[in-house]
Design an enzyme around this catalytic site. Structure first.
Site, PDB file in Angstrom:
ATOM      1  N   ASN A  69      -3.496  10.649 -20.950  1.00  9.44           N
ATOM      2  CA  ASN A  69      -4.739  11.178 -20.380  1.00  9.44           C
ATOM      3  C   ASN A  69      -5.881  11.023 -21.382  1.00  9.44           C
ATOM      4  OD1 ASN A  69      -2.549  12.304 -18.895  1.00  9.44           O
ATOM      5  ND2 ASN A  69      -3.973  13.748 -18.001  1.00  9.44           N
ATOM      6  N   THR A 116       2.068   8.933 -18.502  1.00  5.80           N
ATOM      7  CA  THR A 116       0.655   8.553 -18.552  1.00  5.80           C
ATOM      8  C   THR A 116      -0.021   9.185 -19.756  1.00  5.80           C
ATOM      9  OG1 THR A 116       0.039  10.378 -17.090  1.00  5.80           O
ATOM     10  CG2 THR A 116       0.397   8.230 -16.060  1.00  5.80           C
ATOM     11  N   GLU A 170      -5.864   8.777 -16.123  1.00  2.76           N
ATOM     12  CA  GLU A 170      -4.524   8.677 -16.725  1.00  2.76           C
ATOM     13  C   GLU A 170      -4.085   7.228 -16.759  1.00  2.76           C
ATOM     14  OE1 GLU A 170      -1.910  10.906 -14.303  1.00  2.76           O
ATOM     15  OE2 GLU A 170      -3.178  12.668 -14.342  1.00  2.76           O
TER      16      GLU A 170
HETATM   17  C1  LIG Z   1      -0.737   3.813 -11.164  1.00  2.00           C
HETATM   18  C2  LIG Z   1      -0.826   5.262 -10.747  1.00  2.00           C
HETATM   19  C3  LIG Z   1      -1.157   5.567  -9.433  1.00  2.00           C
HETATM   20  C4  LIG Z   1      -1.252   6.891  -9.014  1.00  2.00           C
HETATM   21  N1  LIG Z   1      -1.586   7.173  -7.723  1.00  2.00           N
HETATM   22  C5  LIG Z   1      -1.670   8.454  -7.295  1.00  2.00           C
HETATM   23  C6  LIG Z   1      -2.031   8.767  -5.944  1.00  2.00           C
HETATM   24  O1  LIG Z   1      -2.318   7.883  -5.129  1.00  2.00           O
HETATM   25  N2  LIG Z   1      -2.046  10.087  -5.577  1.00  2.00           N
HETATM   26  C7  LIG Z   1      -1.752  11.093  -6.447  1.00  2.00           C
HETATM   27  O2  LIG Z   1      -1.779  12.245  -6.052  1.00  2.00           O
HETATM   28  N3  LIG Z   1      -1.444  10.836  -7.740  1.00  2.00           N
HETATM   29  C8  LIG Z   1      -1.399   9.537  -8.165  1.00  2.00           C
HETATM   30  N4  LIG Z   1      -1.069   9.254  -9.472  1.00  2.00           N
HETATM   31  C9  LIG Z   1      -1.065  10.340 -10.422  1.00  2.00           C
HETATM   32  C10 LIG Z   1       0.267  10.944 -10.685  1.00  2.00           C
HETATM   33  O3  LIG Z   1       0.407  11.970  -9.740  1.00  2.00           O
HETATM   34  C11 LIG Z   1       0.139  11.492 -12.112  1.00  2.00           C
HETATM   35  O4  LIG Z   1       0.015  10.435 -12.999  1.00  2.00           O
HETATM   36  C12 LIG Z   1       1.287  12.334 -12.464  1.00  2.00           C
HETATM   37  O5  LIG Z   1       1.150  13.545 -11.762  1.00  2.00           O
HETATM   38  C13 LIG Z   1       1.369  12.635 -13.957  1.00  2.00           C
HETATM   39  O6  LIG Z   1       0.343  13.482 -14.356  1.00  2.00           O
HETATM   40  P1  LIG Z   1       0.475  14.338 -15.675  1.00  2.00           P
HETATM   41  O7  LIG Z   1       0.610  13.365 -16.813  1.00  2.00           O
HETATM   42  O8  LIG Z   1      -0.822  15.118 -15.739  1.00  2.00           O
HETATM   43  O9  LIG Z   1       1.647  15.198 -15.527  1.00  2.00           O
HETATM   44  C14 LIG Z   1      -0.987   7.944  -9.920  1.00  2.00           C
HETATM   45  C15 LIG Z   1      -0.669   7.632 -11.256  1.00  2.00           C
HETATM   46  C16 LIG Z   1      -0.584   6.308 -11.667  1.00  2.00           C
HETATM   47  C17 LIG Z   1      -0.218   6.008 -13.095  1.00  2.00           C
END
Ligand SMILES: Cc1cc2nc3c(=O)[nH]c(=O)nc-3n(C[C@H](O)[C@H](O)[C@H](O)COP(=O)(O)O)c2cc1C
Length: 200
Positions: A67, A65, A129
């Site tokens: 940010n 992702t 993100e």
């Molecule tokens: C389409 C999508 C849906 C997501 N849904 C959730 C969710 O429902 N709950 C959650 O805790 N994190 C959710 N995430 C977040 C992920 O936990 C997060 O993108 C991941 O931890 C990467 O974060 P970082 O780039 O800061 O490491 C989602 C991310 C995306 C891209």
């Protein structure tokens, strides 16, 4: 029920808000396509800004992702509640850095995004993100990302396993592609918000 926007929750909560736990019942009734035939207010929402480093967990989840900084996510976070959204995004490098990218990496591409506190990882801060549905050849930290958010997919959830989160994100991607594949949504891929010079 009136939902608070993500920015209102961030301003008033002294600790990260709770999110409901994902259940198999929720999964079983998830629609394959969301929203009406054309985007409805507050969509479309236009955002852009320099891509920042997250915690780097996204790659591990199979969905890297990008940010966005607080001021870049404001048009979204002040208009909608936390949750998962879909739309289009584009990476726009400065003209002299374009050569480092393949032409297909600079196109307007479908995206899914999460606006929230990532309950599963217990983040302390609201983040936006964007996961662009494309295999990029290289990272694009620091570069400008432009995006148009066109609709809402589902609330942010808490999970008991990483696999369940991965499964839901896989469904989010399919729902986003199905939902974008309608004329009133597809036309935003050619919107003037994007840099359409040689990329499309
Ligand atoms: C389409 C999508 C849906 C997501 N849904 C959730 C969710 O429902 N709950 C959650 O805790 N994190 C959710 N995430 C977040 C992920 O936990 C997060 O993108 C991941 O931890 C990467 O974060 P970082 O780039 O800061 O490491 C989602 C991310 C995306 C891209």
């Amino acid at each position: 029920m009136v939902h608070q926007t993500a920015a209102e929750v961030a301003a008033h909560a002294d600790h990260p808000p709770q999110a409901p736990l994902q259940t198999e019942e929720f999964r079983a009734v998830r629609p394959q396509i969301v929203g009406s035939e054309s985007p409805e207010a507050p969509f479309p929402i236009f955002i852009h800004g320099p891509v920042q480093h997250g915690f780097g967990r996204g790659k591990d989840l199979g969905c890297p992702t990008a940010n966005l900084p607080d001021e870049s996510m404001a048009p979204l976070s002040t208009a909608v509640e936390t949750g998962v959204y879909y739309g289009y995004a584009q990476v726009v490098p400065p003209k002299d850095e374009k050569v480092q990218f393949r032409e297909e990496d600079l196109k307007v591409l479908p995206m899914v995004m999460s606006l929230g506190w990532n309950r599963f990882y217990k983040n302390e801060k609201l983040t936006a993100e964007v996961h662009i549905m494309h295999e990029f050849q290289s990272d694009f930290y620091g570069l400008e990302m432009r995006a148009i958010v066109l609709g809402y997919i589902r609330p942010e959830l808490d999970y008991t396993s990483r696999e369940a989160l991965i499964d839901d994100i896989d469904i989010d991607k399919k729902v986003a592609l199905n939902s974008l594949n309608r004329p009133a949504y597809r036309r935003y891929a050619n919107d003037a918000h994007f840099n359409l010079d040689s990329t499309n």
